[in-house]
Design an enzyme around this catalytic site. Structure first.
Site, mmCIF file in Angstrom:
data_model
loop_
_atom_site.group_PDB
_atom_site.id
_atom_site.type_symbol
_atom_site.label_atom_id
_atom_site.label_comp_id
_atom_site.label_asym_id
_atom_site.label_seq_id
_atom_site.Cartn_x
_atom_site.Cartn_y
_atom_site.Cartn_z
ATOM 1 N N GLU A 1 41.107 45.614 38.087
ATOM 2 C CA GLU A 1 42.512 46.165 37.500
ATOM 3 C C GLU A 1 42.398 46.008 35.856
ATOM 4 O O GLU A 1 42.577 44.950 35.423
ATOM 5 C CB GLU A 1 43.673 45.362 38.058
ATOM 6 C CG GLU A 1 44.906 46.096 38.105
ATOM 7 C CD GLU A 1 46.181 45.390 38.345
ATOM 8 O OE1 GLU A 1 47.211 46.037 38.694
ATOM 9 O OE2 GLU A 1 46.000 44.455 39.281
ATOM 10 N N ASP B 1 49.436 41.858 46.218
ATOM 11 C CA ASP B 1 49.378 41.885 44.734
ATOM 12 C C ASP B 1 49.674 40.509 44.446
ATOM 13 O O ASP B 1 50.096 40.030 43.449
ATOM 14 C CB ASP B 1 50.273 42.834 44.259
ATOM 15 C CG ASP B 1 49.966 42.800 42.505
ATOM 16 O OD1 ASP B 1 48.953 42.543 42.132
ATOM 17 O OD2 ASP B 1 50.547 43.449 41.877
ATOM 18 N N HIS C 1 49.814 50.115 43.392
ATOM 19 C CA HIS C 1 51.098 49.580 43.370
ATOM 20 C C HIS C 1 52.329 50.906 42.826
ATOM 21 O O HIS C 1 52.931 50.532 41.797
ATOM 22 C CB HIS C 1 51.382 48.336 42.587
ATOM 23 C CG HIS C 1 50.797 47.994 41.237
ATOM 24 N ND1 HIS C 1 51.102 48.947 40.280
ATOM 25 C CD2 HIS C 1 50.161 47.185 40.972
ATOM 26 C CE1 HIS C 1 50.512 48.535 39.168
ATOM 27 N NE2 HIS C 1 49.948 47.130 39.780
ATOM 28 N N HIS D 1 49.014 51.553 35.921
ATOM 29 C CA HIS D 1 49.491 50.879 34.468
ATOM 30 C C HIS D 1 49.021 52.438 33.719
ATOM 31 O O HIS D 1 48.607 52.269 32.635
ATOM 32 C CB HIS D 1 48.905 49.694 34.063
ATOM 33 C CG HIS D 1 49.276 48.596 34.712
ATOM 34 N ND1 HIS D 1 50.201 47.928 34.743
ATOM 35 C CD2 HIS D 1 48.460 47.980 35.647
ATOM 36 C CE1 HIS D 1 50.441 46.941 35.470
ATOM 37 N NE2 HIS D 1 49.406 46.933 36.096
#
Length: 395
Positions: free
Chosen positions: A131, A280, A218, A197
């Site tokens: 990530e 997460d 997410h 993101h």
């Protein structure tokens, strides 16, 4: 090979719940599943006491638990995290990094390779999820801004070469310079690119999807929604995920990151076949609330765990989840009012398909790996089987 039978079970399949069924396991494979009690001479019998018997949970986005984080770069930590989440029904996972410098990523990847060979008593490792660090500064969330940068071919090629096939997916922002070239490279390496993101608008996210970004990391967290630029409205990544039927999404169904109304909305639009539930989880999962650290224990970010979620010290934003897999199913059933078999699907067969292991994991059918989670009616875990062996038993 050992023959084992689980009977008196409410068996959860992708289509329904069999109210009284049995499963036959030979070695590490499922060899039979029926309503009623299968006749199996010589089988070791295990009474499920009317509990739910479901495929083992597959968590494709998890950072830590039990006081450890994968970014600590410690083999013992990797193994403890796998053992911790096993007790909550997870039988397979993708250990996940945070944004870091190249040395930190390489250290974590190499630690994964060593730990994977020793992991015999916890949830199985299916590969790594990187990530970052190729993210939008505007949507960084709790990711360390010091390490956020644009994709660098020399860097990511070195990392994938060092990983030697250990990387399963890599999250990045598709609007960055070089991000689509990066995605095409990942696809050629058999690695799944996912949107994360990101401050992209619809057109940028759509282009990213065409280049391989077929999963939204997410959903709602760390991504753009509708924005205005020079008075004109633009759809963001959230809307893109809803508009593209073929795009998969993952959601943190901890009841904190997404309230019941948004869980219901995502379920209504995407359906269980396109949603993967994820914890997460950071190191505070399965630990007492209080001060904790997100990321590497030496250089990570100080956070506070309270109200069932990790927060920045000033409490202005969340800084990670402390959820366990069984909580995700419980919340989808109780908060989002999703049928049990569909809530379970979102943590089993759907993530199995997304990461390419659907031919052996994620369903209770003949020929599949005997990864099984047994829960009571409140989704408290009673027993967990990995590859035909009970590694956790509470009953």
């Amino acid at each position: 090979m050992k023959l084992r039978k689980i009977y008196n079970a409410r068996i959860v399949t992708p289509a329904k719940v069999i109210p009284n069924g049995s499963i036959l396991i030979r070695g590490n494979k499922i060899v039979g599943i029926e309503e009623g009690n299968i006749e199996a001479a010589g089988a070791e019998e295990w009474d499920a006491h009317g509990n739910y018997v479901m495929p083992g949970f597959i968590d494709i986005h998890v950072h830590g638990g039990g006081g450890h984080d994968f970014m600590d770069g410690e083999e013992e930590g990797f193994l403890k995290i796998a053992q911790t989440h096993l007790q909550y029904g997870t039988t397979a996972m993708l250990p996940t990094t945070l944004t870091s410098d190249k040395a930190g990523i390489l250290q974590t990847v190499q630690c994964y390779q060593r730990a994977a060979a020793k992991n015999k008593t916890g949830a199985q490792f299916l590969g790594m999820h990187l990530e970052g660090p190729y993210f939008s500064m505007e949507q960084r969330g709790a990711q360390n801004p010091e390490y956020i940068r644009n994709p660098d071919p020399a860097e990511y090629e070195e990392i994938t070469k060092t990983a030697a096939g250990a990387i399963k997916r890599w999250s990045a922002a598709p609007e960055l310079p070089g991000a689509n070239e990066f995605a095409r490279y990942l696809v050629k390496q058999g690695i799944l690119p996912s949107l994360a993101h990101t401050d992209a608008i619809y057109e940028e996210a759509l282009e990213g999807f065409k280049n391989g970004y077929t999963l939204a990391t997410h959903l709602y967290s760390g991504m753009s929604g509708v924005t205005r630029r020079n008075a004109f409205r633009y759809a963001g990544v959230i809307e893109t995920a809803f508009l593209l039927d073929e795009m998969d999404v993952e959601i943190i169904a901890d009841g904190k990151h997404l309230p019941a109304a948004l869980l219901k909305l995502i379920y209504k639009i995407k359906g269980p076949g396109r949603i993967a539930l994820i914890t997460d989880a950071m190191r505070g999962a399965a630990m007492p609330e209080g001060e904790s650290i997100l990321g590497n224990k030496q250089s990570g970010m100080k956070v506070i765990v309270e109200d069932g979620v990790a927060k920045l010290p000033d409490r202005t934003a969340f800084a990670g989840s402390v959820a366990t897999a069984n909580e995700l199913v419980r919340n989808m059933v109780n908060l989002a009012e999703v049928p049990v078999h569909e809530a379970v699907q979102m943590l089993t067969s759907t993530p199995a398909r997304i990461v390419g292991v659907e031919n052996r994991k994620g369903r209770l059918t003949e020929g599949m790996d005997a990864d099984i989670t047994i829960c009571d009616g409140a989704f408290n875990v009673q027993a967990v089987m990995v590859m035909g062996e009970f590694l956790y038993e509470k009953l």
